[in-house]
Every structure is written in C-alpha cells, then in structure tokens.
Design an enzyme around this catalytic site. Structure first.
Site, PDB file in Angstrom:
ATOM      1  N   SER A 127       0.836  -1.198   0.000  1.00 41.13           N
ATOM      2  CA  SER A 127       0.000   0.000   0.000  1.00 41.13           C
ATOM      3  C   SER A 127       0.871   1.248   0.000  1.00 41.13           C
ATOM      4  CB  SER A 127      -0.842  -0.047   1.279  1.00 41.13           C
ATOM      5  OG  SER A 127      -1.459   1.179   1.510  1.00 41.13           O
ATOM      6  N   TYR A 154      -2.129  -1.487  11.118  1.00 38.40           N
ATOM      7  CA  TYR A 154      -2.346  -1.989   9.755  1.00 38.40           C
ATOM      8  C   TYR A 154      -1.171  -1.611   8.851  1.00 38.40           C
ATOM      9  CZ  TYR A 154      -3.750  -2.087   4.902  1.00 38.40           C
ATOM     10  OH  TYR A 154      -3.752  -2.297   3.544  1.00 38.40           O
ATOM     11  N   LYS A 158       1.978  -3.934   6.789  1.00 38.38           N
ATOM     12  CA  LYS A 158       2.411  -3.895   5.380  1.00 38.38           C
ATOM     13  C   LYS A 158       3.923  -3.679   5.307  1.00 38.38           C
ATOM     14  CE  LYS A 158      -1.437  -4.803   3.495  1.00 38.38           C
ATOM     15  NZ  LYS A 158      -1.662  -6.067   2.803  1.00 38.38           N
TER      16      LYS A 158
HETATM   17  P1  NAD Z   1     -10.966  -7.179   1.155  1.00 38.81           P
HETATM   18  O1  NAD Z   1     -11.186  -7.197   2.619  1.00 38.81           O
HETATM   19  O2  NAD Z   1     -12.114  -6.867   0.271  1.00 38.81           O
HETATM   20  O3  NAD Z   1     -10.338  -8.567   0.683  1.00 38.81           O
HETATM   21  C1  NAD Z   1      -9.500  -9.342   1.502  1.00 38.81           C
HETATM   22  C2  NAD Z   1     -10.040 -10.756   1.497  1.00 38.81           C
HETATM   23  O4  NAD Z   1      -9.182 -11.567   2.283  1.00 38.81           O
HETATM   24  C3  NAD Z   1     -11.438 -10.873   2.103  1.00 38.81           C
HETATM   25  O5  NAD Z   1     -12.265 -11.592   1.212  1.00 38.81           O
HETATM   26  C4  NAD Z   1     -11.219 -11.627   3.420  1.00 38.81           C
HETATM   27  O6  NAD Z   1     -12.321 -12.458   3.720  1.00 38.81           O
HETATM   28  C5  NAD Z   1      -9.967 -12.418   3.102  1.00 38.81           C
HETATM   29  N1  NAD Z   1      -9.133 -12.752   4.268  1.00 38.81           N
HETATM   30  C6  NAD Z   1      -8.711 -11.936   5.259  1.00 38.81           C
HETATM   31  N2  NAD Z   1      -7.937 -12.617   6.117  1.00 38.81           N
HETATM   32  C7  NAD Z   1      -7.851 -13.900   5.646  1.00 38.81           C
HETATM   33  C8  NAD Z   1      -7.192 -15.072   6.078  1.00 38.81           C
HETATM   34  N3  NAD Z   1      -6.470 -15.106   7.191  1.00 38.81           N
HETATM   35  N4  NAD Z   1      -7.323 -16.193   5.342  1.00 38.81           N
HETATM   36  C9  NAD Z   1      -8.072 -16.214   4.213  1.00 38.81           C
HETATM   37  N5  NAD Z   1      -8.726 -15.130   3.757  1.00 38.81           N
HETATM   38  C10 NAD Z   1      -8.605 -13.975   4.460  1.00 38.81           C
HETATM   39  O7  NAD Z   1      -9.753  -6.153   0.869  1.00 38.81           O
HETATM   40  P2  NAD Z   1      -9.225  -5.556  -0.489  1.00 38.81           P
HETATM   41  O8  NAD Z   1      -9.575  -4.123  -0.526  1.00 38.81           O
HETATM   42  O9  NAD Z   1      -9.590  -6.420  -1.615  1.00 38.81           O
HETATM   43  O10 NAD Z   1      -7.666  -5.643  -0.213  1.00 38.81           O
HETATM   44  C11 NAD Z   1      -6.881  -6.709  -0.683  1.00 38.81           C
HETATM   45  C12 NAD Z   1      -5.447  -6.482  -0.270  1.00 38.81           C
HETATM   46  O11 NAD Z   1      -4.987  -5.243  -0.784  1.00 38.81           O
HETATM   47  C13 NAD Z   1      -5.228  -6.435   1.247  1.00 38.81           C
HETATM   48  O12 NAD Z   1      -3.991  -7.053   1.524  1.00 38.81           O
HETATM   49  C14 NAD Z   1      -5.148  -4.946   1.509  1.00 38.81           C
HETATM   50  O13 NAD Z   1      -4.395  -4.683   2.660  1.00 38.81           O
HETATM   51  C15 NAD Z   1      -4.452  -4.459   0.268  1.00 38.81           C
HETATM   52  N6  NAD Z   1      -4.701  -3.049  -0.034  1.00 38.81           N
HETATM   53  C16 NAD Z   1      -5.978  -2.600  -0.146  1.00 38.81           C
HETATM   54  C17 NAD Z   1      -6.217  -1.261  -0.426  1.00 38.81           C
HETATM   55  C18 NAD Z   1      -7.621  -0.722  -0.509  1.00 38.81           C
HETATM   56  O14 NAD Z   1      -7.796   0.480  -0.373  1.00 38.81           O
HETATM   57  N7  NAD Z   1      -8.637  -1.554  -0.730  1.00 38.81           N
HETATM   58  C19 NAD Z   1      -5.142  -0.387  -0.614  1.00 38.81           C
HETATM   59  C20 NAD Z   1      -3.851  -0.885  -0.505  1.00 38.81           C
HETATM   60  C21 NAD Z   1      -3.638  -2.221  -0.213  1.00 38.81           C
HETATM   61  C1  WQD Z   2      -9.636   9.127   1.331  1.00 37.51           C
HETATM   62  C2  WQD Z   2      -9.823  10.613   1.620  1.00 37.51           C
HETATM   63  C3  WQD Z   2     -10.258  11.158   3.926  1.00 37.51           C
HETATM   64  C4  WQD Z   2     -14.106   9.171   4.228  1.00 37.51           C
HETATM   65  C5  WQD Z   2      -6.994   4.179   3.361  1.00 37.51           C
HETATM   66  C6  WQD Z   2      -5.901   3.492   4.119  1.00 37.51           C
HETATM   67  C7  WQD Z   2      -4.776   3.128   3.210  1.00 37.51           C
HETATM   68  C8  WQD Z   2      -5.266   2.358   1.998  1.00 37.51           C
HETATM   69  C9  WQD Z   2      -6.410   3.037   1.338  1.00 37.51           C
HETATM   70  C10 WQD Z   2      -5.078   0.010   2.384  1.00 37.51           C
HETATM   71  C11 WQD Z   2      -9.135  11.067   2.900  1.00 37.51           C
HETATM   72  C12 WQD Z   2     -11.440  11.491   3.041  1.00 37.51           C
HETATM   73  C13 WQD Z   2     -12.911   9.664   3.744  1.00 37.51           C
HETATM   74  C14 WQD Z   2     -15.132  10.093   4.566  1.00 37.51           C
HETATM   75  C15 WQD Z   2     -13.707  11.900   3.878  1.00 37.51           C
HETATM   76  N1  WQD Z   2      -5.766   1.069   2.332  1.00 37.51           N
HETATM   77  N2  WQD Z   2     -12.715  11.002   3.575  1.00 37.51           N
HETATM   78  N3  WQD Z   2     -14.881  11.417   4.371  1.00 37.51           N
HETATM   79  O1  WQD Z   2      -7.333   7.253   4.116  1.00 37.51           O
HETATM   80  O2  WQD Z   2      -6.490   7.563   1.746  1.00 37.51           O
HETATM   81  O3  WQD Z   2      -6.458   5.344   2.763  1.00 37.51           O
HETATM   82  O4  WQD Z   2      -7.441   3.329   2.303  1.00 37.51           O
HETATM   83  O5  WQD Z   2      -3.896  -0.118   2.328  1.00 37.51           O
HETATM   84  O6  WQD Z   2      -3.874   2.380   3.952  1.00 37.51           O
HETATM   85  O7  WQD Z   2      -5.425   4.361   5.127  1.00 37.51           O
HETATM   86  O8  WQD Z   2      -8.639   6.336   2.147  1.00 37.51           O
HETATM   87  O9  WQD Z   2     -10.989   6.343   1.470  1.00 37.51           O
HETATM   88  O10 WQD Z   2     -10.424   6.418   3.926  1.00 37.51           O
HETATM   89  O11 WQD Z   2      -9.964   8.405   2.511  1.00 37.51           O
HETATM   90  O12 WQD Z   2     -13.536  13.104   3.734  1.00 37.51           O
HETATM   91  O13 WQD Z   2     -16.207   9.724   5.038  1.00 37.51           O
HETATM   92  O14 WQD Z   2     -11.220  10.854   1.828  1.00 37.51           O
HETATM   93  O15 WQD Z   2     -10.047  12.148   4.883  1.00 37.51           O
HETATM   94  O16 WQD Z   2      -8.634  12.338   2.678  1.00 37.51           O
HETATM   95  P1  WQD Z   2      -7.181   6.722   2.769  1.00 37.51           P
HETATM   96  P2  WQD Z   2     -10.077   6.797   2.543  1.00 37.51           P
END
Ligand code: NAD
Ligand code: WQD
Length: 346
Positions: A127, A154, A158
């Site tokens: 991330s 969290y 990562k």
């Molecule tokens: P998500 O929660 O929709 O998907 C994760 C999936 O993993 C879920 O279906 C959950 O049931 C499963 N899971 C969790 N722990 C598990 C375990 N121990 N064993 C088996 N399954 C398990 O999340 P996402 O948004 O699709 O994110 C996927 C990956 O990308 C994560 O590693 C997350 O940290 C990373 N990521 C997400 C974002 C974002 O904003 N969505 C941003 C950066 C990184």
């Molecule tokens: C985006 C912007 C908020 C909700 C998070 C995790 C990051 C990554 C992505 C996994 C920010 C603003 C939000 C609301 C708002 N995930 N906001 N009102 O914070 O960039 O990142 O998700 O790795 O690790 O921290 O994403 O969607 O929460 O916020 O104004 O109700 O929207 O302040 O500026 P963020 P977000």
C-alpha cells in the site's frame, strides 16, 4: 490453459476483480478465502463475468496445515497473489494483535510452504501507506521515496510484510516476488457483477459517498478543508480497480516467465494524478447527475494531507498504465451501489 495461480483473499474486493482478469487471460485460479470480509456469492459473480468458475477453498491462511492441504489438493500451483489480510486502519488501532497475527502469520505460512510445493513466485498487496506523508518535494512518489514510520498497526503490518519478503528473498530462496503498492483503489467491474462490499458503516470515501448518494447515509462528512492544498481538502490518487487488477496479471506473467530484472521488485500502482476529496465529489455529481449531500467537518486523525503516485516505473517496466477515466470509474461505483440495492443487499 496457462499456469495455476493461488489467489488468497480472492473473494474480496481487489482479489475478485483480479481473478476475473486472470481467468480472462487464460490462467487457472484457486481462491483461498476465509470469508471474514466477503461472502461466497462473490464466486458466482466472478463466474458470471469471466465465464469460468475458479476453484474455491474456504480456508484461513493463518492455518498452515490447511494451507499445506490446499497446495496438495491443487498440485501444480505456480504463482501466488496474496491479497488476504485485514485492512481497516481504525480497527487495527483497536485490535493490533488481530492485525499482526492475520497479516503476518498468513504471509509467513505461504513463504514457508512455497519451496516445498515448488511455487515460483508471490505477488504481494502492499500500500502507499508505507510512504506515510511524503515530503512535498517527493511528490508524486516514486518507489525509492523513503518508507516512513507507520501511523497504524495496519500500516505497520504492510511494512513488516515487505521486510519479511525482502529478507526471505535475500536469503536465497528459490522463488521471486513482486511487491505492488496500491494507491486508492475505487470503482467496480463495468458489469456491476462484482464490486466493493463494505462491512457496516464504511470508513473509506467512495462507499460512504455512494451510500450517501443512494440515501443510506444522510450526508458525507468531508474531513477537513484547511489543508495546504488548492481547495483545502486532502489529495489522493484514485485508481480504477479493474486497471489495478490488470497489473496483477502482468506481474504474474513477468514473474513466471523470468522477465523480472531482480528476484524482488517494487511497483507503485496509481494513475499519477492527484485528486482532492472535494474535486472527487464534484466529479461524481457531474458524471452521474446524482447529488451528494456533504458537509465539512474537522480533520480525521492520522490522515495524510496529500499523496499521489509517480507510476512511471510501472508504466515503463511493466508496460502497464491506468486507462479508465475518473468519471467512468465513479459511474461504475454508482452502478454497483444501485446493483446492491436491486439485489436487496443495501
Ligand atoms: P478485502 O477485505 O475486500 O479482501 C481481503 C479478502 O481476504 C477478504 O475476502 C477476506 O475475507 C480475506 N481474508 C482476510 N484474512 C484472511 C485469512 N487469514 N485467510 C483467508 N482469507 C482472508 O480487501 P481488499 O480491498 O480487496 O484488499 C486486498 C489487499 O490489498 C489487502 O492485503 C489490503 O491490505 C491491500 N490493499 C488494499 C487497499 C484498498 O484500499 N482496498 C489499498 C492498498 C492495499
Ligand atoms: C480518502 C480521503 C479522507 C471518508 C486508506 C488506508 C490506506 C489504503 C487506502 C489500504 C481522505 C477522506 C474519507 C469520509 C472523507 N488502504 N474522507 N470522508 O485514508 O487515503 O487510505 O485506504 O492499504 O492504507 O489508510 O482512504 O478512502 O479512507 O480516505 O472526507 O467519510 O477521503 O479524509 O482524505 P485513505 P479513505
């Protein structure tokens, strides 16, 4: 049929979109998901979109014996894309051990099992959170920007996971890895068959916004308009989830076909465009014609003021580029929200 790929967390938001793209590209997919943040119907959605049903194992990645069983049952897995993790920043502050156990033990289990099962490589979901708030002179951020101390458990998982992969590869294991650092993934598949299914009250901007637009939430709170940005609200790099999914297919192909330049590579996955929260709301309203009631409230603790990617390295080396417009991406998020309503889910 191309190689067999294990997609952990494949029933989740990014994993489901990636499974569709992998299957469309001819890969055979085995999904492992414990359904802690998803449900099995997602597998039906994947099957409808890609005309092919991935194998599905309801297994927890922290259970090493069960994971060993998955590798035995689906012999011949060549690559892994490891999405499975807990991802709610706020919850991680409340329950750090849940996050450390889930996000770290899951990865260690996979890395330990890979050599015995002759798996050639692992793509890891990281991330942009690892960059913290970059120095404004480092914006947009490249892969060589400093990694700053994590502001949540969290984020720390990562960083630790990245270090675990680095040290393991450094020790000379017989597999490769590609670490993908996602910026802010948003939107849904254009068919509206799969998308993001937030649990409870959404913490992230887009699900809160679409739930407000459809009337589930009264109004969207914009967290702060007094930042040092042109309109005072925070700036992010919002990347279409299908664009993001496609980068995983390229990463897998690169790793399995020995095209990687080094056993471990890092790529930023973003659009290269910083968009403010207020700009995003405005673009949603214009693209869909649906108003989003919103008000400005105080800053959210721990928020980063502004970050967006320099995706040049991924563009050049992977030959990948985000192509969807923000307008189309926001329309896809809205179509998905409407589909959830149609299905009586929310
Ligand atoms: P998500 O929660 O929709 O998907 C994760 C999936 O993993 C879920 O279906 C959950 O049931 C499963 N899971 C969790 N722990 C598990 C375990 N121990 N064993 C088996 N399954 C398990 O999340 P996402 O948004 O699709 O994110 C996927 C990956 O990308 C994560 O590693 C997350 O940290 C990373 N990521 C997400 C974002 C974002 O904003 N969505 C941003 C950066 C990184
Ligand atoms: C985006 C912007 C908020 C909700 C998070 C995790 C990051 C990554 C992505 C996994 C920010 C603003 C939000 C609301 C708002 N995930 N906001 N009102 O914070 O960039 O990142 O998700 O790795 O690790 O921290 O994403 O969607 O929460 O916020 O104004 O109700 O929207 O302040 O500026 P963020 P977000």
């Amino acid at each position: 049929m191309k190689e067999k790929i294990l997609v952990t967390g494949g029933a989740g938001y990014i994993g489901s979109h990636t499974t569709v793209e992998l299957q469309t590209a001819g890969y055979e997919v085995v999904i492992v998901d414990n359904l802690s943040n998803s449900n099995e119907e997602v597998i039906d959605g994947i099957a409808r979109v890609s005309d092919s049903r991935p194998a599905f194992e309801k297994v927890d990645c922290t259970d090493k014996a069960a994971m060993d069983g998955v590798f035995k049952k689906h012999a011949g897995i060549k690559g892994i894309i490891h999405f499975a993790a807990s991802k709610a920043v706020g919850e991680s502050v409340e329950k750090p051990l849940l996050y450390y156990r889930n996000n770290i033990v899951s990865l260690v289990n996979l890395l330990e099992l890979m050599p015995a099962h002759k798996v050639d490589g692992i793509v890891f979901s990281s991330s942009c959170t690892v960059y913290g708030q970059p120095n404004p002179k480092d914006l947009p951020v490249t892969e060589t920007a400093p990694i700053l101390p994590a502001t949540s458990p969290y984020g720390n998982t990562k960083q630790i996971d990245e270090e675990i992969i680095r040290d393991t590869i450094h020790a000379g294991v017989p597999f490769k890895s590609i670490i993908l650092r996602y910026f802010n993934p948003i939107g849904a598949h254009p068919t509206a068959e799969i998308g993001e299914l937030p649990n409870g009250v959404p913490q992230n901007l887009i699900p809160y916004l679409t739930q407000t637009a459809i009337g589930i939430r009264k109004e969207l709170s914009v967290f702060g308009n007094d930042y040092s940005t042109p309109d005072g609200s925070c700036i992010r790099d919002f990347i279409n989830v299908v664009d993001l999914a496609k980068a995983h297919v390229i990463a897998i192909e690169r790793m399995l076909n020995n095209k990687s330049k080094a056993p471990l590579e890092y790529f930023n996955l973003g659009t290269g465009r910083g968009v403010s929260v207020l700009e995003l709301i405005n673009t949603f309203e214009k693209a869909t014609g649906v108003p989003v009631p919103h008000k400005i409230v105080a800053r959210r603790e721990g928020d980063i003021e502004q970050i967006w990617a320099n995706p040049h390295y991924a563009n050049e080396v992977l030959g990948w580029k985000a192509t969807e417009t923000l307008e189309d991406t926001l329309k896809s998020a809205w179509a998905w929200q409407q589909k959830l309503r149609e299905r009586g889910i929310m």
